[in-house]
Design a protein around this motif. Sequence first.
Motif, PDB file in Angstrom:
ATOM      1  N   ALA A  60       0.778  -1.259  -0.035  1.00 12.78           N
ATOM      2  CA  ALA A  60       0.122  -0.073  -0.013  1.00 12.78           C
ATOM      3  C   ALA A  60       0.978   1.458   0.065  1.00 12.78           C
ATOM      4  CB  ALA A  60      -0.995  -0.102   1.283  1.00 12.78           C
ATOM      5  N   ILE A  61       0.171   2.369  -0.540  1.00 16.66           N
ATOM      6  CA  ILE A  61       1.166   3.515  -0.418  1.00 16.66           C
ATOM      7  C   ILE A  61       0.196   4.756  -0.068  1.00 16.66           C
ATOM      8  CG2 ILE A  61       2.319   3.032  -2.616  1.00 16.66           C
ATOM      9  CD1 ILE A  61      -0.041   4.685  -4.150  1.00 16.66           C
ATOM     10  N   GLY A  62       1.000   5.673   0.134  1.00 25.70           N
ATOM     11  CA  GLY A  62       0.399   6.883   0.953  1.00 25.70           C
ATOM     12  C   GLY A  62       1.314   7.978   1.618  1.00 25.70           C
ATOM     13  N   ASN A  63       0.463   8.753   2.208  1.00 23.83           N
ATOM     14  CA  ASN A  63       1.267   9.920   2.982  1.00 23.83           C
ATOM     15  C   ASN A  63       0.793  10.050   4.424  1.00 23.83           C
ATOM     16  OD1 ASN A  63      -1.304  10.905   2.568  1.00 23.83           O
ATOM     17  ND2 ASN A  63      -0.633  12.849   1.781  1.00 23.83           N
ATOM     18  N   VAL A  64       0.255   9.008   4.998  1.00 26.54           N
ATOM     19  CA  VAL A  64      -0.192   9.048   6.408  1.00 26.54           C
ATOM     20  C   VAL A  64       0.793   9.526   7.420  1.00 26.54           C
ATOM     21  CG1 VAL A  64      -1.070   7.534   8.140  1.00 26.54           C
ATOM     22  CG2 VAL A  64      -1.985   7.620   5.896  1.00 26.54           C
ATOM     23  N   TYR A  71      -0.774  -4.536   8.788  1.00 28.91           N
ATOM     24  CA  TYR A  71       0.543  -4.002   7.871  1.00 28.91           C
ATOM     25  C   TYR A  71       1.694  -4.161   9.086  1.00 28.91           C
ATOM     26  CZ  TYR A  71      -1.808  -2.813   3.513  1.00 28.91           C
ATOM     27  OH  TYR A  71      -2.341  -2.769   2.472  1.00 28.91           O
ATOM     28  N   LYS A  72       2.640  -4.807   8.643  1.00 28.77           N
ATOM     29  CA  LYS A  72       3.931  -5.103   9.496  1.00 28.77           C
ATOM     30  C   LYS A  72       5.008  -4.061   9.203  1.00 28.77           C
ATOM     31  CE  LYS A  72       2.717  -9.804   9.796  1.00 28.77           C
ATOM     32  NZ  LYS A  72       1.507  -9.515  10.230  1.00 28.77           N
ATOM     33  N   THR A  73       5.150  -3.582   8.007  1.00 30.87           N
ATOM     34  CA  THR A  73       6.439  -2.911   7.714  1.00 30.87           C
ATOM     35  C   THR A  73       5.969  -1.404   7.283  1.00 30.87           C
ATOM     36  OG1 THR A  73       7.784  -4.842   7.353  1.00 30.87           O
ATOM     37  CG2 THR A  73       8.486  -2.680   6.406  1.00 30.87           C
ATOM     38  N   ILE A  74       6.826  -0.410   7.426  1.00 31.29           N
ATOM     39  CA  ILE A  74       6.514   0.940   6.846  1.00 31.29           C
ATOM     40  C   ILE A  74       7.788   1.472   6.345  1.00 31.29           C
ATOM     41  CG2 ILE A  74       6.205   3.367   7.266  1.00 31.29           C
ATOM     42  CD1 ILE A  74       4.348   2.868   9.515  1.00 31.29           C
ATOM     43  N   ILE A  75       7.899   1.603   4.948  1.00 26.61           N
ATOM     44  CA  ILE A  75       8.919   2.120   4.208  1.00 26.61           C
ATOM     45  C   ILE A  75       8.770   3.739   3.965  1.00 26.61           C
ATOM     46  CG2 ILE A  75      10.547   2.145   2.320  1.00 26.61           C
ATOM     47  CD1 ILE A  75       9.836  -0.734   1.769  1.00 26.61           C
ATOM     48  N   ASP A  76       9.487   4.454   4.837  1.00 28.84           N
ATOM     49  CA  ASP A  76       9.321   5.781   4.816  1.00 28.84           C
ATOM     50  C   ASP A  76      10.335   6.498   3.864  1.00 28.84           C
ATOM     51  OD1 ASP A  76       9.136   8.632   5.406  1.00 28.84           O
ATOM     52  OD2 ASP A  76       9.590   8.643   7.596  1.00 28.84           O
ATOM     53  N   LEU A  77       9.891   7.151   2.807  1.00 27.42           N
ATOM     54  CA  LEU A  77      10.984   7.841   1.965  1.00 27.42           C
ATOM     55  C   LEU A  77      11.079   9.291   2.091  1.00 27.42           C
ATOM     56  CD1 LEU A  77       9.088   6.263  -1.361  1.00 27.42           C
ATOM     57  CD2 LEU A  77      10.991   5.207   0.141  1.00 27.42           C
ATOM     58  N   CYS A  78      10.753   9.910   2.984  1.00 28.15           N
ATOM     59  CA  CYS A  78      10.809  11.266   3.220  1.00 28.15           C
ATOM     60  C   CYS A  78      12.296  11.386   3.714  1.00 28.15           C
ATOM     61  CB  CYS A  78      10.182  11.686   4.493  1.00 28.15           C
ATOM     62  SG  CYS A  78       8.325  11.994   4.044  1.00 28.15           S
ATOM     63  N   THR A  79      12.865  12.799   3.315  1.00 30.74           N
ATOM     64  CA  THR A  79      14.115  13.129   3.871  1.00 30.74           C
ATOM     65  C   THR A  79      13.954  13.973   5.067  1.00 30.74           C
ATOM     66  OG1 THR A  79      14.154  15.319   2.215  1.00 30.74           O
ATOM     67  CG2 THR A  79      14.980  12.998   1.438  1.00 30.74           C
ATOM     68  N   ALA A  80      15.220  14.031   5.658  1.00 30.80           N
ATOM     69  CA  ALA A  80      15.038  14.941   7.029  1.00 30.80           C
ATOM     70  C   ALA A  80      14.622  16.137   6.919  1.00 30.80           C
ATOM     71  CB  ALA A  80      16.422  14.735   7.798  1.00 30.80           C
ATOM     72  N   GLY A 105       2.841  11.081  -1.235  1.00 27.58           N
ATOM     73  CA  GLY A 105       2.539   9.815  -1.682  1.00 27.58           C
ATOM     74  C   GLY A 105       3.155   9.539  -3.253  1.00 27.58           C
ATOM     75  N   LEU A 106       3.593  10.453  -3.785  1.00 21.61           N
ATOM     76  CA  LEU A 106       4.040  10.248  -5.240  1.00 21.61           C
ATOM     77  C   LEU A 106       5.368   9.391  -5.303  1.00 21.61           C
ATOM     78  CD1 LEU A 106       3.770  11.152  -8.059  1.00 21.61           C
ATOM     79  CD2 LEU A 106       5.165  13.087  -7.460  1.00 21.61           C
ATOM     80  N   ARG A 107       6.315   9.642  -4.315  1.00 25.54           N
ATOM     81  CA  ARG A 107       7.503   8.820  -4.371  1.00 25.54           C
ATOM     82  C   ARG A 107       7.049   7.408  -4.269  1.00 25.54           C
ATOM     83  NH1 ARG A 107      10.803  12.396  -0.428  1.00 25.54           N
ATOM     84  NH2 ARG A 107       8.692  13.058  -0.207  1.00 25.54           N
ATOM     85  N   ALA A 108       6.335   7.159  -3.035  1.00 23.79           N
ATOM     86  CA  ALA A 108       5.657   5.991  -2.555  1.00 23.79           C
ATOM     87  C   ALA A 108       4.856   5.096  -3.839  1.00 23.79           C
ATOM     88  CB  ALA A 108       4.822   5.947  -1.364  1.00 23.79           C
ATOM     89  N   GLY A 109       4.305   6.070  -4.583  1.00 20.22           N
ATOM     90  CA  GLY A 109       3.558   5.255  -5.671  1.00 20.22           C
ATOM     91  C   GLY A 109       4.360   5.262  -6.836  1.00 20.22           C
ATOM     92  N   ILE A 110       5.399   5.567  -7.235  1.00 22.97           N
ATOM     93  CA  ILE A 110       6.197   5.701  -8.379  1.00 22.97           C
ATOM     94  C   ILE A 110       6.927   4.205  -7.925  1.00 22.97           C
ATOM     95  CG2 ILE A 110       8.261   6.520  -9.948  1.00 22.97           C
ATOM     96  CD1 ILE A 110       5.009   7.721 -10.173  1.00 22.97           C
ATOM     97  N   LEU A 111       7.673   4.537  -6.961  1.00 22.26           N
ATOM     98  CA  LEU A 111       8.818   3.265  -6.448  1.00 22.26           C
ATOM     99  C   LEU A 111       7.874   1.925  -6.416  1.00 22.26           C
ATOM    100  CD1 LEU A 111      11.387   5.075  -4.167  1.00 22.26           C
ATOM    101  CD2 LEU A 111      11.638   4.409  -6.663  1.00 22.26           C
ATOM    102  N   THR A 112       6.729   1.876  -5.660  1.00 27.51           N
ATOM    103  CA  THR A 112       6.085   0.990  -5.580  1.00 27.51           C
ATOM    104  C   THR A 112       5.672   0.282  -6.966  1.00 27.51           C
ATOM    105  OG1 THR A 112       5.305   1.443  -3.306  1.00 27.51           O
ATOM    106  CG2 THR A 112       3.918  -0.226  -4.488  1.00 27.51           C
ATOM    107  N   LEU A 113       5.227   0.846  -7.926  1.00 28.15           N
ATOM    108  CA  LEU A 113       4.671   0.647  -9.273  1.00 28.15           C
ATOM    109  C   LEU A 113       5.734   0.191  -9.945  1.00 28.15           C
ATOM    110  CD1 LEU A 113       1.740   3.065 -10.167  1.00 28.15           C
ATOM    111  CD2 LEU A 113       1.598   0.424  -9.544  1.00 28.15           C
TER     112      LEU A 113
END
Length: 143
Positions: free
Chosen positions: A10-14, A28-37, A91-99
């Motif tokens: 799943a993807i999103g910005n929650v 859900y067991k894992t969260i992959i966070d793509l945000c930068t500091a 949610g854009l980076r999450a969506g693109i990398l997942t797809l």
Amino acid sequence: MFQSVTESLAIGNVVSPEELREISQKGYKTIIDLCTAPEGYQLKAEAVEKLGFNLISIPVDKQKLTPEILPAFMQAVNSSPQPIYTRCASGLRAGILTLLTLAIQESWTKQQYLERRDALGIKHQPGCLLAAFAEEYFQVQSV
């Protein structure tokens, strides 16, 4: 935003604790966070792990996309407990990398990728570097 892409992805910005709790309750067991500091939206490991998640941080600066990003993301997906929720500020980076990961795993054509992207409502702004990143992947594959 929370969108299921497959049974295990799943993807999103929650970011709110209440929304994260709901995702945890969905199994859900894992969260992959793509945000930068510097963005200021990275999840706090302690809070996320308290909810029972395995947190993986892969900071992706959408202004500095490198070829190593996709393999690192795929490695995280393939080695982490599933289902996996991938998130970023929009949610854009999450969506693109997942797809793109699914495109590689399932040998999608560029058209199949675009259809799934559009079905999820993922939109690019003109000149979007993430769109160019995805386009480059398919150009390399067609050579």
